[in-house]
Design a protein around this motif. Structure first.
Motif, short mmCIF file in Angstrom:
data_model
loop_
_atom_site.label_atom_id
_atom_site.label_comp_id
_atom_site.label_asym_id
_atom_site.label_seq_id
_atom_site.Cartn_x
_atom_site.Cartn_y
_atom_site.Cartn_z
N THR A 1 0.79 -1.18 0.02
CA THR A 1 -0.02 -0.09 0.04
C THR A 1 0.93 1.18 0.00
O THR A 1 0.59 2.26 -0.72
CB THR A 1 -0.82 0.11 1.21
OG1 THR A 1 -1.55 -1.29 1.35
CG2 THR A 1 -1.94 1.05 1.02
N ARG B 1 -5.66 -2.05 -3.12
CA ARG B 1 -4.72 -1.27 -2.76
C ARG B 1 -4.17 0.03 -3.58
O ARG B 1 -3.68 0.90 -3.22
CB ARG B 1 -3.14 -2.23 -2.44
CG ARG B 1 -3.79 -3.17 -1.31
CD ARG B 1 -2.30 -3.97 -0.95
NE ARG B 1 -1.71 -4.55 -2.02
CZ ARG B 1 -2.02 -5.80 -2.43
NH1 ARG B 1 -2.77 -6.52 -1.50
NH2 ARG B 1 -1.22 -6.48 -3.53
N ARG B 2 -4.37 -0.34 -4.99
CA ARG B 2 -3.87 0.64 -5.86
C ARG B 2 -5.08 2.01 -5.69
O ARG B 2 -4.49 2.99 -5.71
CB ARG B 2 -4.16 0.24 -7.19
CG ARG B 2 -3.63 1.12 -8.42
CD ARG B 2 -3.68 0.40 -9.74
NE ARG B 2 -3.17 -0.85 -9.76
CZ ARG B 2 -3.48 -2.10 -9.81
NH1 ARG B 2 -4.78 -2.09 -10.18
NH2 ARG B 2 -2.97 -3.26 -9.64
N GLY C 1 -4.04 3.63 -2.69
CA GLY C 1 -2.88 4.39 -2.73
C GLY C 1 -2.98 5.55 -3.57
O GLY C 1 -2.50 6.84 -3.50
N ASN C 2 -3.86 5.55 -4.71
CA ASN C 2 -3.99 6.47 -5.74
C ASN C 2 -4.78 7.77 -4.91
O ASN C 2 -4.26 9.15 -4.99
CB ASN C 2 -4.99 6.31 -6.93
CG ASN C 2 -4.04 5.41 -7.84
OD1 ASN C 2 -3.27 5.44 -7.77
ND2 ASN C 2 -5.03 4.61 -8.63
N GLU D 1 2.23 2.07 -3.21
CA GLU D 1 1.13 2.50 -4.40
C GLU D 1 1.02 3.99 -3.91
O GLU D 1 0.63 5.13 -4.78
CB GLU D 1 -0.41 1.88 -4.07
CG GLU D 1 -0.26 0.52 -4.57
CD GLU D 1 -0.19 0.37 -6.01
OE1 GLU D 1 -0.28 1.37 -6.52
OE2 GLU D 1 -0.17 -0.94 -6.39
#
Length: 289
Positions: free
Chosen positions: A99, A247-248, A251-252, A102
């Motif tokens: 995480t 997670r992406r 993270g974004n 990301e």
């Protein structure tokens, strides 16, 4: 009369018996404590493949340090955005390395995320461990503190007593039980739309503890375990996104928001909170991956 007293005395436990009983209680207590410590120390996760993928990413560096695992995208300088991250309860801190990667990848600025290595995988046992992280990276001027679940709650408590040391607070599937409404901190709350673990009513009620312009983002298809890489969690809701896509998405949102805060300096924290706007709640539908 004497015979009666002798009879009573014979029925009373001897010193040896009492000593043996006390020893048994102490031993049993030690076993229970040791078993409990082993249970928490074992931790949930990490998913080895997810951590290995983060380590293999040429755009980030993963450093193991005495205070936790650091993920960065370059040299740490005064322009780096620092983020101290507290892990969820009974979750290995390494489970948040993917995480963190990301978050770093999504930031438009140089970024450093340090996932705190908490004793027995319980941030509640070291709520001020973030102090050691900041001491390790003295060049960083702009800091955020946050975490997942119980880790987010501990980050909130730490921020409540050290608001002057930070620019921002980030809560992942967590809520604040301390009043930070007048702290001058920027605040981001990221929730999972499929989270079956968090107390949703308490989370919503606790938003009054955050600054008025706190940003709240709910990610469709992300459950409680989707904020890390430690596998399924009892009582959680079913996620429509894969763990990697979850997670992406986390993270974004987090990395983008933090990079927007990266240009601020500690001078900004002295501004009057009376000029702040109102909080907004956004719902995001990330693309599955």
């Amino acid at each position: 009369m004497r015979n009666s007293l002798d009879s009573i005395a014979r029925r009373l436990p001897t010193r040896r018996t009492l000593a043996l009983a006390a020893g048994a209680v102490v031993l049993l207590s030690a076993i229970v404590v040791a078993a409990g410590a082993a249970y928490f120390a074992a931790g949930l996760g990490p998913n080895a493949d997810a951590v290995a993928a983060a380590e293999a990413d040429p755009d980030v560096a993963v450093d193991r340090t005495p205070v936790g695992t650091a993920v960065r995208d370059g040299p740490v300088t005064a322009s780096t955005v620092g983020f101290v991250y507290y892990p969820g309860g009974r979750v290995s801190h390494e489970s948040y390395v993917p995480t963190a990667a990301e978050i770093v990848a999504a930031s438009d600025r140089a970024a450093l995320v340090v996932v705190v290595d908490a004793p027995l995988n319980l941030a509640v046992l070291a709520p001020d461990r973030a102090d050691r992280v900041r001491e390790r990276y003295p060049d960083v001027d702009a800091w955020a503190v946050g975490g997942h679940s119980l880790g987010g709650a501990m980050a909130c408590r730490h921020a409540a007593g050290n608001a002057g040391a930070y620019d921002a607070l980030v809560l992942h599937a967590a809520y604040c039980d301390r009043d930070l409404s007048q702290s001058g901190l920027d605040a981001l709350v990221v929730l999972g739309g499929a989270d079956g673990v968090i107390d949703a009513e308490r989370e919503r009620a606790s938003r009054e503890n955050l600054p008025a312009d706190a940003r709240v983002v709910e990610l469709d298809g992300v459950n409680h375990a989707g904020f890390g890489a430690y596998g399924p969690q009892p009582g959680d809701g079913p996620a429509s996104l894969s763990p990697a896509a979850s997670r992406r998405a986390v993270g974004n949102v987090t990395g983008t928001w933090l990079s927007e805060r990266g240009a601020v300096t500690r001078e900004r924290r002295s501004r009057s909170v009376s000029h702040r706007g109102s909080a907004g709640v956004l719902t995001a539908a990330p693309v599955a991956g």
